[in-house]
Write a protein that holds these residues in place. Structure first.
Motif, mmCIF file in Angstrom:
data_model
loop_
_atom_site.group_PDB
_atom_site.id
_atom_site.type_symbol
_atom_site.label_atom_id
_atom_site.label_comp_id
_atom_site.label_asym_id
_atom_site.label_seq_id
_atom_site.Cartn_x
_atom_site.Cartn_y
_atom_site.Cartn_z
ATOM 1 N N PHE A 48 0.831 -1.197 0.000
ATOM 2 C CA PHE A 48 0.000 0.000 0.000
ATOM 3 C C PHE A 48 0.874 1.260 0.000
ATOM 4 N N SER A 49 0.409 2.283 -0.704
ATOM 5 C CA SER A 49 1.093 3.580 -0.687
ATOM 6 C C SER A 49 0.042 4.681 -0.762
ATOM 7 N N ASP A 50 0.439 5.895 -0.357
ATOM 8 C CA ASP A 50 -0.495 7.016 -0.434
ATOM 9 C C ASP A 50 0.171 8.192 -1.131
ATOM 10 N N GLY A 51 -0.587 9.267 -1.306
ATOM 11 C CA GLY A 51 -0.085 10.426 -2.031
ATOM 12 C C GLY A 51 0.921 11.247 -1.266
ATOM 13 N N ASP A 229 -10.512 -2.034 -9.222
ATOM 14 C CA ASP A 229 -11.707 -1.350 -8.708
ATOM 15 C C ASP A 229 -11.413 -0.668 -7.378
ATOM 16 N N LEU A 230 -10.639 -1.331 -6.530
ATOM 17 C CA LEU A 230 -10.289 -0.759 -5.230
ATOM 18 C C LEU A 230 -9.465 0.517 -5.398
ATOM 19 N N ASN A 231 -8.556 0.515 -6.360
ATOM 20 C CA ASN A 231 -7.719 1.701 -6.594
ATOM 21 C C ASN A 231 -8.531 2.857 -7.153
ATOM 22 N N ARG A 232 -9.549 2.546 -7.974
ATOM 23 C CA ARG A 232 -10.406 3.621 -8.487
ATOM 24 C C ARG A 232 -11.183 4.277 -7.342
ATOM 25 N N ILE A 233 -11.675 3.452 -6.420
ATOM 26 C CA ILE A 233 -12.415 3.988 -5.278
ATOM 27 C C ILE A 233 -11.495 4.793 -4.359
ATOM 28 N N LYS A 236 -9.590 9.156 -4.543
ATOM 29 C CA LYS A 236 -9.908 10.397 -3.845
ATOM 30 C C LYS A 236 -9.069 10.572 -2.584
ATOM 31 N N GLU A 237 -8.676 9.453 -1.986
ATOM 32 C CA GLU A 237 -7.865 9.504 -0.771
ATOM 33 C C GLU A 237 -6.380 9.339 -1.087
#
Length: 414
Positions: A48-51, A229-233, A236-237
């Motif tokens: 997992f990674s974030d922005g 699908d999970l990455n598309r959802i 926004k985060e």
């Protein structure tokens, strides 16, 4: 002497090939409770990674996320959720010394995917899992150590200072099989959500049982689509989940080439194993080629006399080939016997099971399953390859020896 050196070289090659092959087979046995090993897939780990430039990975998944990724897949007959528990817990009777044991949380479906043999009691029921009852199933060896008997279903036992009722007792499984070190199975209870990236990490793994005739690739494609699908959802985060070819087959799990943040490299492992076998096969070929040339140099006069009395080239060459065949066969049988004896009596000194939690090396006794890991096909392939290589190594020397004129051959012996 040269003949026995040749036989020894072939025996050594067969011994090494069969010993390495059978050692590899220890991790791929289809014995209870994994009689359906080829149909079982494992989902474990999340990357997992974030922005904000933060990335993390781990072997445990949040329970709700695991359900999103692996539930209701086409081609899957059953799904079981596993609660991984790090470290060893104390197990024993109240007010008595506890035994450090590996513990796993499992649901009722676990016992329908794996064919554990019960010697007392029965598996967990769906209602018992839903009610979060404190029940436990233990192995017969642990039951003997604590109660001095195995028929202990219904009795109470303390696990990590909490009372549990023993629902059943199962036979010990082979220690190198999946979950081979687990002695205690408690009822599965999803943990509270992790404070570190809620909804991502947890302590859940998944086991899937494929329907008969279904290829694992079909399930992998569906899980890959769910990651998309999970990455598309999660866009926004600014969250991103990396898909690493999950769920894993038994071969991928045993390859030892993957982690929670990289893909398994099964092809590389196969190539590596093939190089090992090729190298081991070349050893007797080089050995026999040298020995054949040496033997023929000492037998030039014999060949010359036989040629002088009318022996044909093909008879001389045929005899040399037959000698090499017998050397290969005899050496192969010796190597086969040595490999079986090695795994029966010496394997505990060379084959170990590593406890990743304590970095301890545990000796393994493989003798009870020797004929489950033996494979005649591999033996005949190995000895056939040795014979072909030996045949090729003898072709040129035998042709040269048979082509020498009788007078010259006899003269060279003087």
């Amino acid at each position: 002497m040269m003949t026995w050196v040749s036989i020894s070289g072939t025996a050594l090659a067969i011994f090494l090939i069969m010993a390495i092959f059978m050692a590899d087979r220890l991790k791929e046995l289809e014995l209870a409770p994994v009689s359906e090993r080829d149909r079982i897939l494992t989902g474990q780990g999340i990357d997992f990674s974030d922005g904000e430039g933060t990335s993390a990975s781990g072997m445990g998944i949040d329970f709700e996320l695991a359900k999103k990724l692996y539930s209701d897949l086409d081609g899957v007959e059953r799904i079981s959720f596993i609660k991984i528990i790090w470290g060893r817990w104390g197990v024993g009777l109240r007010n008595e010394t506890s035994l450090a044991s590996e513990v796993m949380g499992v649901d009722d479906e676990f016992w329908k995917i794996y064919d554990y043999k019960f010697v007392s009691g029965s598996p967990f029921e769906k209602e018992e899992i839903a009610s979060a009852l404190k029940l436990v199933i233990i192995t017969q060896s642990l039951a003997r150590r604590i109660f001095n008997e195995t028929d202990v279903a219904g009795r109470e036992i303390n696990i990590d200072d909490a009372p549990y009722i023993i629902k059943g007792v199962v036979e010990d499984q082979y220690p190198l099989l999946p979950d081979g070190g687990i002695d205690v199975f408690i009822t599965f209870t999803p943990e509270a959500k992790s404070n570190y990236y809620e909804g991502v990490f947890g302590n859940t793994n998944v086991r899937l049982l494929l329907k008969r005739g279904i290829d694992s690739g079909l399930v992998k494609q569906q899980v890959a689509k769910r990651y998309e699908d999970l990455n598309r959802i999660s866009e926004k985060e600014n969250k991103n989940f990396s898909y690493h070819d999950q769920p894993y087959t038994s071969e991928e799990l045993n390859s030892g080439t993957f982690g929670s943040n990289n893909n398994p490299r099964v092809s590389a492992k196969r190539i590596e194993r093939g190089l090992y076998y090729t190298f081991l096969l070349l050893l007797p070929a080089i050995n026999l080629s040298s020995m054949t040339r040496s033997r023929l140099r000492h037998r030039i006069s014999e060949i010359g006399v036989r040629r002088a009395f009318g022996a044909k080239k093909r008879n001389i060459i045929g005899q040399i080939f037959m000698e090499n065949f017998l050397i290969s066969l005899f050496g192969g049988l010796i190597g086969l016997g040595l490999s079986v004896l090695f795994l029966l009596f010496m394997s505990e000194y060379f084959i170990t099971n590593v406890d990743i939690m304590s970095d301890s090396m545990i000796r393994i006794d493989v003798s009870p399953v020797i004929w489950n890991i033996f494979d005649w096909t591999t033996f005949f392939i190995a000895i056939g390859a040795c014979f072909v290589l030996n045949l090729l190594s003898a072709t040129v020397p035998s042709w040269k020896a048979a082509s020498i004129e009788p007078a010259n051959a006899i003269a060279k012996s003087r």
